[in-house]
Design an enzyme around this catalytic site. Structure first.
Site: not given
Length: 643
Positions: A284, A370, A398
């Site tokens: 990243k 979740e 979700r």
């Protein structure tokens, strides 16, 4: 600041232009693409680190595969800024996340090169599998390529998709973008050699020939040899898990080395094996020093100076809601050792970083999971703990079945801290918390609170901590509070009891959440026109303060509800109460103000709310139209419901 010099990138308007170049030129294209992305995001702000990490991968994929006929699906589209630049949108890249500009995520309506919109995690393999099977059924030649980050691999949906992927055969390619080395061993010459070897036609052909030979011996021998080969290859390369799920595993390979990437992807493209998973290791922030040194800080950025990396500082102001919640939860946990905190890969975004530092044994980051997080919280509650599940409104969607089946149905005291409620500005429709009032207030046993300001959030966090008789939720927006003083001692609110903020006689404004400030401004303007106005902060969408609502509806000429949520929320519940009580038959003029029944594009939050009519101007207009209707008998309806 001046834009970077990009002579070769200037010739690339679409991927077809990229494919006319010699592979030796791709290094320069990647370097110029990275410079262009850094320059653009320094102007607009947005997601930086993830996109920088996939620059070479983006170039390689569009060079090797025949996009858009081959469907390239990005998981969590914030890594797709380089993809946007080389797919016909470079001239608009400095409008990213601005009103009327490019979305910060992939979006089907924006480009044929965005075959699937993605802003929530872990959807790419399922979607790509759909494209691949559709091509197979219709006889179309195209492949489907899913690019999924390893953070997204923490969600069960990714594994559900892989478990179902065998039917796609060689039409499906999954690129596992491992950007923090959490899966891969160190990459180098040996791993690159192995990746190239096992993806080659020669190796795959030999493997297929060996399978045919062993089949002629016996099924038992064939199965044993096949499994031995897979485990041997998995042991050498690290891909046993994916092999067990039915994928032909290739990798790990250096995702920044185009000399490694291109031949492997070409082998994969031409392979008759499948489905195939290519494990690519990236970094990243690659190529930009400040982002490489602080990946978390540069994941999402404000406008910044390219040379120093220094981000523009927001002007000093009230604390952010998420930090107010986090600080109060620490205080509650100091008082009560049964309080736990759960987040789904958003410890800083939900304000729980300090909680995690102080109470590491009571803090749980479940990853992008979740559903698991909510049921895990339910299990904790069933065993006597007091869990807070801090999840963005749009991500809690979700886990709705878990909220219903595992929490509400069993009446377990899980506390939901619902961050990013309402409209969220630059992240747009995919991240807007538009639906939580509606989807939670419809559930039996559920208590739903909405904080009008940061002081109210302190009280509501304390109230939730003490509430043991069932599930309870508090919703609050993204961004800073309104500047009220925080209470030294929090108050335990009476469940289902609102408050009168301003008393009047003619107009009643029933507010839920942070529209209260606009409600008070609207009341000032109505008072200036001679209309005495009451403003109530209902505090609770469920249970409603029925006594207060009955009184206001019975004693005012016009009543207006206002909320930062979709149809079916507070306004619908107040209308139901008014209908059940026969107040509508008595000639009540009741209007409900809520978000429009459509997805709103990204913009500054204040402009989004103005567009929705949920500001002081909208309140005044709604009241005056209702009064004109009273006077004339003509129903001049606002987009809000009229009764």
């Amino acid at each position: 600041m001046s834009r970077p010099d990009t002579p070769l990138l200037d010739t690339v308007h679409f991927p077809a232009d990229l494919r006319t170049l010699d592979s030796a030129q791709l290094r320069q294209v990647a370097d110029e693409l990275r410079a262009e992305m850094i320059s653009a995001v320094s102007v607009t702000g947005g997601h930086l680190g993830a996109g920088l990490g996939v620059v070479e991968l983006t170039v390689a994929l569009h060079y090797v595969f025949n996009t858009p006929d081959d469907r390239l699906v990005w998981d969590v589209g914030h890594q797709a800024y380089p993809h946007k630049i080389i797919t016909g949108r470079r001239d608009r890249i400095r409008t990213l996340r601005q009103g009327g500009g490019l979305s910060g995520f992939t979006k089907r309506s924006e480009s044929e090169y965005d075959p699937f919109g993605a802003a929530h995690s872990s959807t790419s393999i399922s979607a790509a599998l759909g494209f691949a099977i559709a091509n197979k059924l219709s006889g179309k030649p195209g492949k489907a390529i899913a690019v999924i980050g390893d953070g997204a691999m923490s969600a069960g949906m990714a594994y559900e998709a892989m478990n179902n992927a065998r039917e796609a055969g060689n039409r499906l390619v999954v690129i596992l973008n491992d950007n923090d080395m959490s899966i891969a061993p160190p990459v180098g010459g040996l791993s690159a050699y192995l990746a190239k070897l096992v993806s080659s036609n020669e190796y795959m052909g030999l493997r297929s020939f060996a399978k045919k030979v062993t089949k002629k011996l016996s099924r038992r021998v064939h199965d044993a040899v096949e499994r031995a080969e897979e485990y041997a290859r998995g042991f050498a390369t690290g891909g046993t898990l994916f092999e067990e799920l039915g994928f032909y595993y290739v990798g790990p390979i250096d995702g920044h080395n185009l000399e490694h990437l291109i031949p492997v992807l070409e082998n994969v493209r031409d392979s008759e094996q499948g489905p195939i998973l290519v494990h690519v290791v990236t970094k990243k922030g690659k190529g930009y020093g400040p982002a490489e040194a602080s990946a978390d800080k540069y994941h999402g950025v404000q406008k910044f100076d390219v040379v120093s990396g220094e981000q523009a500082k927001a002007p000093a102001g009230p604390p952010q809601y998420q930090n107010v919640f986090g600080a109060q939860l620490v205080k509650e946990a100091e008082r009560d050792p049964t309080i736990c905190a759960i987040t789904a890969a958003m410890p800083s975004g939900t304000g729980l970083s300090k909680f995690a530092e102080k109470f590491p044994e009571r803090f749980f980051d479940v990853g992008i999971a979740e559903q698991h997080g909510v049921t895990f919280a339910a299990g904790l509650a069933a065993q006597g703990m007091r869990p807070f599940a801090a999840i963005y409104s749009t991500f809690l969607q979700r886990a709705y079945d878990q909220v219903v089946h595992d929490v509400s149905l069993q009446n377990l005291p899980v506390r939901f801290a619902i961050d990013r409620a309402g409209l969220v500005g630059a992240d747009g429709a995919t991240h807007a918390g538009s639906f939580d009032i509606t989807y939670l207030a419809t559930l039996p046993n559920m208590v739903v609170m909405a904080a009008a300001d940061e002081a109210e959030l302190v009280h509501m966090t304390h109230t939730a901590a003490l509430h043991d008789s069932g599930p309870i939720a508090v919703r609050y927006p993204r961004g800073n509070g309104v500047g009220v003083a925080l209470p030294e001692t929090p108050e335990r609110l009476e469940i289902g009891r609102g408050r009168i903020v301003r008393q009047g006689k003619t107009v009643a404004i029933l507010s839920l959440g942070t529209r209260l400030e606009e409600a008070l401004k609207g009341a000032d303007r109505l008072e200036a026109q001679g209309l005495s106005t009451t403003v109530a902060d209902l505090r609770f969408a469920k249970p409603l303060d029925e006594a207060l609502i009955r009184k206001l509806l019975a004693t005012h000429e016009v009543a207006v509800t206002i909320e930062e949520g979709a149809v079916g929320g507070l306004g619908a519940h107040v209308l139901t109460l008014a209908s059940d009580e026969g107040l509508i038959d008595a000639g009540l003029k009741l209007r409900t103000m809520r978000l429009p029944d459509r997805y709103q594009d990204h913009d500054k939050p204040e402009l989004q709310y103005k567009e929705a009519g949920l500001d002081a101007d909208g309140i005044v207009e709604t009241v005056l139209k209702a009064l004109r209707h009273n006077a004339t008998g003509v129903d001049e309806r606002h987009p809000a419901e009229a009764v």
